[in-house]
Design a protein around this motif. Structure first.
Motif, PDB file in Angstrom:
ATOM      1  N   GLY A  90       0.888  -1.204  -0.071  1.00 58.23           N
ATOM      2  CA  GLY A  90      -0.035  -0.014   0.058  1.00 58.23           C
ATOM      3  C   GLY A  90       0.827   1.209  -0.059  1.00 58.23           C
ATOM      4  O   GLY A  90       2.026   1.097  -0.346  1.00 58.23           O
ATOM      5  N   ASP A  91       0.361   2.607   0.225  1.00 59.39           N
ATOM      6  CA  ASP A  91       1.122   3.791  -0.026  1.00 59.39           C
ATOM      7  C   ASP A  91       1.619   3.946   1.426  1.00 59.39           C
ATOM      8  O   ASP A  91       2.867   4.042   1.392  1.00 59.39           O
ATOM      9  CB  ASP A  91       0.131   4.832  -0.328  1.00 59.39           C
ATOM     10  CG  ASP A  91      -0.514   4.726  -1.732  1.00 59.39           C
ATOM     11  OD1 ASP A  91       0.333   4.134  -2.457  1.00 59.39           O
ATOM     12  OD2 ASP A  91      -1.615   5.368  -2.075  1.00 59.39           O
ATOM     13  N   PHE A 104      -3.013  -1.780   7.253  1.00 59.60           N
ATOM     14  CA  PHE A 104      -4.348  -1.891   6.680  1.00 59.60           C
ATOM     15  C   PHE A 104      -5.341  -2.759   7.816  1.00 59.60           C
ATOM     16  O   PHE A 104      -5.971  -3.827   7.621  1.00 59.60           O
ATOM     17  CB  PHE A 104      -4.308  -2.866   5.560  1.00 59.60           C
ATOM     18  CG  PHE A 104      -4.072  -2.039   4.265  1.00 59.60           C
ATOM     19  CD1 PHE A 104      -4.957  -1.256   3.626  1.00 59.60           C
ATOM     20  CD2 PHE A 104      -2.690  -2.307   3.645  1.00 59.60           C
ATOM     21  CE1 PHE A 104      -4.503  -0.365   2.509  1.00 59.60           C
ATOM     22  CE2 PHE A 104      -2.382  -1.467   2.527  1.00 59.60           C
ATOM     23  CZ  PHE A 104      -3.303  -0.768   2.040  1.00 59.60           C
ATOM     24  N   SER A 108     -10.101   0.658   5.097  1.00 55.81           N
ATOM     25  CA  SER A 108      -9.537   0.484   3.784  1.00 55.81           C
ATOM     26  C   SER A 108      -9.068  -1.127   3.865  1.00 55.81           C
ATOM     27  O   SER A 108      -9.074  -1.961   3.163  1.00 55.81           O
ATOM     28  CB  SER A 108      -8.743   1.167   3.176  1.00 55.81           C
ATOM     29  OG  SER A 108      -7.565   1.457   3.976  1.00 55.81           O
ATOM     30  N   ASN A 131       3.804  -1.749   3.177  1.00 57.39           N
ATOM     31  CA  ASN A 131       3.359  -0.213   2.484  1.00 57.39           C
ATOM     32  C   ASN A 131       4.558   0.486   1.997  1.00 57.39           C
ATOM     33  O   ASN A 131       5.902   0.081   2.482  1.00 57.39           O
ATOM     34  CB  ASN A 131       3.033   0.837   3.598  1.00 57.39           C
ATOM     35  CG  ASN A 131       1.615   0.692   4.104  1.00 57.39           C
ATOM     36  OD1 ASN A 131       0.677   0.675   3.036  1.00 57.39           O
ATOM     37  ND2 ASN A 131       1.437   0.364   5.151  1.00 57.39           N
ATOM     38  N   MET A 170      -0.811  -1.466  -4.505  1.00 58.72           N
ATOM     39  CA  MET A 170      -2.440  -0.747  -4.214  1.00 58.72           C
ATOM     40  C   MET A 170      -2.104   0.649  -4.136  1.00 58.72           C
ATOM     41  O   MET A 170      -1.792   1.399  -3.108  1.00 58.72           O
ATOM     42  CB  MET A 170      -2.967  -1.539  -3.110  1.00 58.72           C
ATOM     43  CG  MET A 170      -3.383  -2.762  -3.532  1.00 58.72           C
ATOM     44  SD  MET A 170      -4.404  -3.745  -2.461  1.00 58.72           S
ATOM     45  CE  MET A 170      -6.069  -3.274  -3.144  1.00 58.72           C
ATOM     46  N   GLY A 171      -2.128   1.563  -4.957  1.00 58.03           N
ATOM     47  CA  GLY A 171      -2.001   3.043  -4.876  1.00 58.03           C
ATOM     48  C   GLY A 171      -1.045   3.515  -5.606  1.00 58.03           C
ATOM     49  O   GLY A 171       0.175   2.944  -5.933  1.00 58.03           O
ATOM     50  N   ARG A 172      -0.983   4.971  -5.962  1.00 55.01           N
ATOM     51  CA  ARG A 172      -0.094   5.719  -6.670  1.00 55.01           C
ATOM     52  C   ARG A 172       1.519   5.488  -6.255  1.00 55.01           C
ATOM     53  O   ARG A 172       2.332   5.267  -6.912  1.00 55.01           O
ATOM     54  CB  ARG A 172      -0.513   7.035  -7.063  1.00 55.01           C
ATOM     55  CG  ARG A 172       0.176   7.759  -7.773  1.00 55.01           C
ATOM     56  CD  ARG A 172      -0.620   9.095  -8.391  1.00 55.01           C
ATOM     57  NE  ARG A 172      -1.197   9.878  -7.216  1.00 55.01           N
ATOM     58  CZ  ARG A 172      -0.559  11.087  -6.976  1.00 55.01           C
ATOM     59  NH1 ARG A 172       0.636  11.416  -7.405  1.00 55.01           N
ATOM     60  NH2 ARG A 172      -1.076  11.846  -5.989  1.00 55.01           N
ATOM     61  N   ALA A 174       2.710   3.370  -3.962  1.00 55.95           N
ATOM     62  CA  ALA A 174       3.477   2.153  -4.003  1.00 55.95           C
ATOM     63  C   ALA A 174       3.854   1.762  -5.416  1.00 55.95           C
ATOM     64  O   ALA A 174       4.864   1.169  -5.749  1.00 55.95           O
ATOM     65  CB  ALA A 174       2.135   1.028  -3.630  1.00 55.95           C
ATOM     66  N   HIS A 210      -6.034   1.883  -4.786  1.00 57.68           N
ATOM     67  CA  HIS A 210      -5.847   1.596  -3.493  1.00 57.68           C
ATOM     68  C   HIS A 210      -7.345   1.625  -2.731  1.00 57.68           C
ATOM     69  O   HIS A 210      -8.384   2.267  -3.399  1.00 57.68           O
ATOM     70  CB  HIS A 210      -5.395   3.035  -2.854  1.00 57.68           C
ATOM     71  CG  HIS A 210      -4.990   2.868  -1.303  1.00 57.68           C
ATOM     72  ND1 HIS A 210      -5.827   3.125  -0.457  1.00 57.68           N
ATOM     73  CD2 HIS A 210      -3.902   2.829  -0.692  1.00 57.68           C
ATOM     74  CE1 HIS A 210      -5.196   2.866   0.862  1.00 57.68           C
ATOM     75  NE2 HIS A 210      -3.762   2.714   0.244  1.00 57.68           N
ATOM     76  N   GLU A 212      -8.798   2.508  -0.228  1.00 54.97           N
ATOM     77  CA  GLU A 212      -9.521   3.806   0.130  1.00 54.97           C
ATOM     78  C   GLU A 212     -10.087   4.483  -1.023  1.00 54.97           C
ATOM     79  O   GLU A 212     -11.046   4.974  -0.770  1.00 54.97           O
ATOM     80  CB  GLU A 212      -8.111   4.703   0.957  1.00 54.97           C
ATOM     81  CG  GLU A 212      -8.577   5.188   2.280  1.00 54.97           C
ATOM     82  CD  GLU A 212      -7.365   5.704   3.051  1.00 54.97           C
ATOM     83  OE1 GLU A 212      -6.932   5.030   3.548  1.00 54.97           O
ATOM     84  OE2 GLU A 212      -6.664   6.535   2.323  1.00 54.97           O
ATOM     85  N   TYR A 213      -9.741   4.317  -2.260  1.00 54.23           N
ATOM     86  CA  TYR A 213     -10.153   4.962  -3.166  1.00 54.23           C
ATOM     87  C   TYR A 213     -11.093   4.471  -3.555  1.00 54.23           C
ATOM     88  O   TYR A 213     -12.427   4.829  -4.064  1.00 54.23           O
ATOM     89  CB  TYR A 213      -9.098   4.985  -4.432  1.00 54.23           C
ATOM     90  CG  TYR A 213      -9.510   5.643  -5.806  1.00 54.23           C
ATOM     91  CD1 TYR A 213      -9.379   7.012  -5.697  1.00 54.23           C
ATOM     92  CD2 TYR A 213     -10.060   4.959  -6.947  1.00 54.23           C
ATOM     93  CE1 TYR A 213      -9.870   7.712  -7.057  1.00 54.23           C
ATOM     94  CE2 TYR A 213     -10.525   5.654  -7.851  1.00 54.23           C
ATOM     95  CZ  TYR A 213     -10.396   6.878  -8.066  1.00 54.23           C
ATOM     96  OH  TYR A 213     -10.914   7.692  -9.245  1.00 54.23           O
TER      97      TYR A 213
END
Ligand code: URA
Length: 241
Positions: A90-91, A104, A108, A131, A170-172, A174, A210, A212-213
């Motif tokens: 993750g981020d 996590f 999320s 992360n 998962m996420g920008r 990361a 992600h 959360e998104y």
């Protein structure tokens, strides 16, 4: 589909047009990079590797490489079996992760747990979760480029020491940390298998949104589900047993 998977399915708001594709029976469909293929599929990290990972964990716990060390409550190294085939990145830890030291664990994280269950994977048995950043950025702000680059050696060592079959990014942040690129959007990176090369170790990587998104944009949950199926088809199931 068992009842627990059915509940996870409902949480993901998927179906009925989405169905869990069976694992391909053809082993060649699970092709992974030669570097990873060479690994004994039933091997667990040797004791020496466990010692190195324990050292890395305590190095992270003492880290003062960036200013986040002043505001964090606890570092978040990662959780799950270090021999897992899947490594999920993750981020950065949120406030609840900062308090617990586990990745996590907030809302999320619950969605992530449900998504994994829908694939037939469990966090305890099948995936190692970490992360890009090991410390919580205050006010949940975005990580800075400097924070990511200072923290990156830890993540790179986790990947090379644990040698997972695949990375789910998962996420920008990361994705940027391990695949490079600056402002790449997830939508430009998702939907295909990348290769992440770290110190000669090559690991397939799938990028997705992600969690959360996903909580805020239900419409893309179906795309995330397709990414997870892609990852499963390439990495195989979570554990070898
Ligand atoms: N978001 C992340 O990217 N990681 C966590 O551990 C929690 C929330």
């Amino acid at each position: 589909m068992n009842p627990s998977q059915r509940r996870a399915w409902a949480a993901l708001e998927l179906g009925p047009r989405w169905s869990n594709r069976p694992m391909p029976s053809d082993a060649s469909a699970l092709a992974v990079s030669p570097a990873i293929d060479a690994r004994d599929p039933v091997a667990v990290p040797a004791p020496a590797a466990d010692v190195r990972l324990a050292e890395l964990r305590s190095e992270v716990a003492r880290c003062t490489r960036c200013e986040l060390c002043q505001s964090r409550s606890r570092t978040v190294f990662g959780s799950g079996p270090t021999s897992a085939r899947w490594m999920i990145v993750g981020d950065a830890p949120g406030a609840q992760e900062d308090a617990s030291g586990e990745p996590f664990v907030g809302p999320s994280g619950q969605l992530l747990t449900h998504m994994l269950q829908a694939l037939g994977l469990t966090r305890e048995r099948d995936v190692f979760i970490t992360n890009a950043l090991k410390c919580h950025p205050p006010e949940n702000r975005h990580p800075t480029a400097q924070e990511i680059s200072r923290c990156l050696p830890f993540l790179r060592q986790q990947v090379t020491q644990q040698a997972p079959r695949g990375l789910l990014l998962m996420g920008r942040f990361a994705a940027q940390a391990l695949l490079g690129g600056d402002e790449e959007r997830i939508s430009a990176l998702r939907g295909r298998v990348h290769e992440c090369e770290i110190d000669g170790v090559r690991v397939p990587a799938v990028v997705t949104f992600h969690p959360e998104y996903l909580l805020r944009h239900s419409a893309v949950k179906a795309l995330a589900w397709a990414d997870l199926c892609l990852a499963r088809d390439h990495f195989g199931p979570g554990s070898d047993g």
